[in-house]
Design an enzyme around this catalytic site. Structure first.
Site, mmCIF file in Angstrom:
data_model
loop_
_atom_site.group_PDB
_atom_site.id
_atom_site.type_symbol
_atom_site.label_atom_id
_atom_site.label_comp_id
_atom_site.label_asym_id
_atom_site.label_seq_id
_atom_site.Cartn_x
_atom_site.Cartn_y
_atom_site.Cartn_z
ATOM 1 C CD GLU A 1 -36.691 -69.402 74.438
ATOM 2 O OE1 GLU A 1 -36.604 -69.462 73.183
ATOM 3 O OE2 GLU A 1 -36.090 -68.551 75.123
ATOM 4 C CB SER B 1 -54.495 -54.718 80.455
ATOM 5 O OG SER B 1 -54.192 -55.929 79.798
ATOM 6 C CG HIS C 1 -43.180 -54.745 81.666
ATOM 7 N ND1 HIS C 1 -43.594 -54.585 82.968
ATOM 8 C CD2 HIS C 1 -44.295 -54.672 80.910
ATOM 9 C CE1 HIS C 1 -44.905 -54.410 82.999
ATOM 10 N NE2 HIS C 1 -45.357 -54.458 81.766
ATOM 11 C CB SER C 2 -44.342 -58.070 78.715
ATOM 12 O OG SER C 2 -44.265 -57.072 77.716
#
Length: 487
Positions: A164, A250, A379-380
């Protein structure tokens, strides 16, 4: 290492020749200087000086140097002996090749692309949290079970609040573990603090278990000066030297060959510890997955490769990734012991990792674990999974197959948890997390100078020039940059 590199190939060759009858990977090597012949005692006949000139001396020297430094295999010799013994009592029915004897057949037959049945999935708890009768599992203490469940709830709440916060524009990126809480926390509970973790990016539960605080999580996501990465990493790219947790990066699957190398270093130092490297199903499509597993198998490194097969590599379903029976079958191709486990069953994950760790350390071998699960969240924060999968599917896994609810039912049914504890825990975690976010937001950012440190002992001129230009740009356009950045 630099000293080794400075030694010329001729010098290394001369050094090796002096150590006559030295045991190497391919067997004892004897140098007969009087006759001008090189003998490979376990590999066949002589090599004349004339033919020797056509051999690659640099390649020979490098291989020999590796042999000197490498530990003698503890498993390859036994494996080699088993290969040498033919399945047939009649030696006429077998042929000797490099690597051992193999029986032959006059019937042309191809190995099937897959078995008739899928590899079974190990589980301990039913979906409702009831213990499966006569199941084989590692007993867990009340203290550890309560901590496991508390951490799963904490991770769940942390994911919701940070997600959030990203949607409110307070942090730039976030990625949740929704639906996979049991994997990281139950596996962490089965490990030792000395075991080294190379994560992918959906393993904050491991850090949580090892004592990484909510404030430390918040500081990293907000990239302030208290962040161990000095604000130079994306949010959720956690790392902690204190907790033996390598910093997340990443690029996908690059940690697997690194894990094999680190595990081999533990082997060299005779450490009673292992390496655990996590990866998603999508990462197994990378070349580093195969290189890492093969490297670990050949070097007999104490490493656990833990694959979270959650069904989706971002928007790519597993059916579009491979034709094999998931990930677990890939281990056998590299000579790695493997198991498939229900990733939504915390007790099954805990038991499997406990057994895998014991085998990895005591037998000095790699282990592959495939945990079947489901990624409930997107996923993100950069993804909208409803574009490529049905909402009903997501809701089903969120409610009917929820790993947190499943484990709660078990600890509550055996009298280790109550409704009152549940309410107190959720209220306390939420309060602590909101306070941590307020502190993280108010903490100033790292100074600009930290962008240019920690790589070079003495920064090169081009980097100094970049720093100078950046400072001039911030000074000329102050409104385009955050006011709390120290120039």
């Amino acid at each position: 290492m630099a000293n080794w590199l400075r030694i010329s190939s001729r010098t290394v060759a001369n050094h090796i020749k002096k150590r006559m009858n030295k045991e190497f990977m391919g067997g004892a090597v004897h140098v007969n200087q009087s006759s001008g012949l090189w003998w490979g005692l376990n590999r066949g006949g002589p090599v004349s000086d004339r033919n020797r000139r056509h051999m690659d001396p640099l390649a020979w020297n490098r291989a020999t140097l590796l042999c000197v430094q490498r530990f003698k295999s503890t498993l390859a010799e036994k494996q080699h002996d088993s290969f040498l013994s033919s399945d047939s009592d009649d030696d006429n029915q077998s042929v000797d090749f490099p690597g051992g004897k193999v029986s032959y057949t006059s019937e042309m037959s191809f190995i099937s692309e897959s078995s008739q049945t899928r590899v079974p999935c190990y589980r301990v708890l039913e979906d409702d949290g009831d213990l499966i009768s006569d199941c084989d599992f590692q007993q867990v203490s009340k203290e550890d079970a309560v901590k496991m469940y508390s951490n799963m709830v904490t991770l769940q709440i942390m994911d919701n609040i940070f997600y959030e916060a990203q949607r409110q524009g307070r942090i730039s990126f976030y990625l949740t573990s929704a639906g996979e809480e049991a994997i990281s926390i139950a596996s962490a509970a089965a490990l030792s603090e000395q075991d080294i973790i190379l994560p992918q990016y959906r393993e904050p539960g491991v850090l949580l278990w090892r004592g990484f605080t909510l404030q430390e999580f918040a500081d990293q996501c907000f990239g302030n000066k208290a962040d161990y990465g000095k604000g130079r990493q994306m949010p959720i790219h956690y790392g902690s030297k204190k907790h033996n947790f390598f910093t997340i990066s990443s690029p996908i699957a690059t940690q697997l060959p690194q894990a094999a190398g680190i595990a081999y270093s533990l082997k060299m130092d005779n450490k009673k510890a292992c390496v655990v490297s996590y990866i998603g199903d999508g990462g197994t499509s990378e070349g580093d997955f195969h290189a890492g597993l093969n490297f670990a198998a050949v070097m007999e490194a104490p490493v656990i490769f833990f694959c979270r097969n959650n069904g989706w590599a971002i928007s790519t379903n597993v059916s579009e990734q491979f034709r094999s029976d998931g990930i677990v079958v890939k281990g056998r191709a590299y000579g790695i012991r493997s198991i498939r486990v229900d990733g939504n069953d915390a007790l099954a994950v805990y038991s499997a990792v406990s057994a895998a760790r014991e085998m990895a350390i005591n037998e000095q071998r790699p282990i592959l674990i495939e945990a079947l699960t489901y990624r409930v969240g997107h996923h993100s924060t950069s993804d909208d999974s409803t574009k490529y999968r049905q909402l009903d599917e997501i809701v089903y896994w969120k409610k009917a197959r929820n790993p947190v609810n499943r484990f709660r039912n078990w600890v509550q049914n055996i009298g280790w948890w109550s409704e009152q504890q549940e309410t107190q825990l959720r209220n306390s975690v939420r309060k602590q997390l909101l306070e941590a976010i307020q502190v993280a937001e108010k903490t100033e950012k790292p100074p600009l100078s930290e962008l240019f440190t920690d790589v070079y002992d003495h920064p090169p001129s081009n980097l100094e020039e970049q720093e100078k230009h950046l400072r001039e740009t911030v000074t000329r356009h102050p409104k385009d940059y955050p006011s709390d950045i120290s120039v």
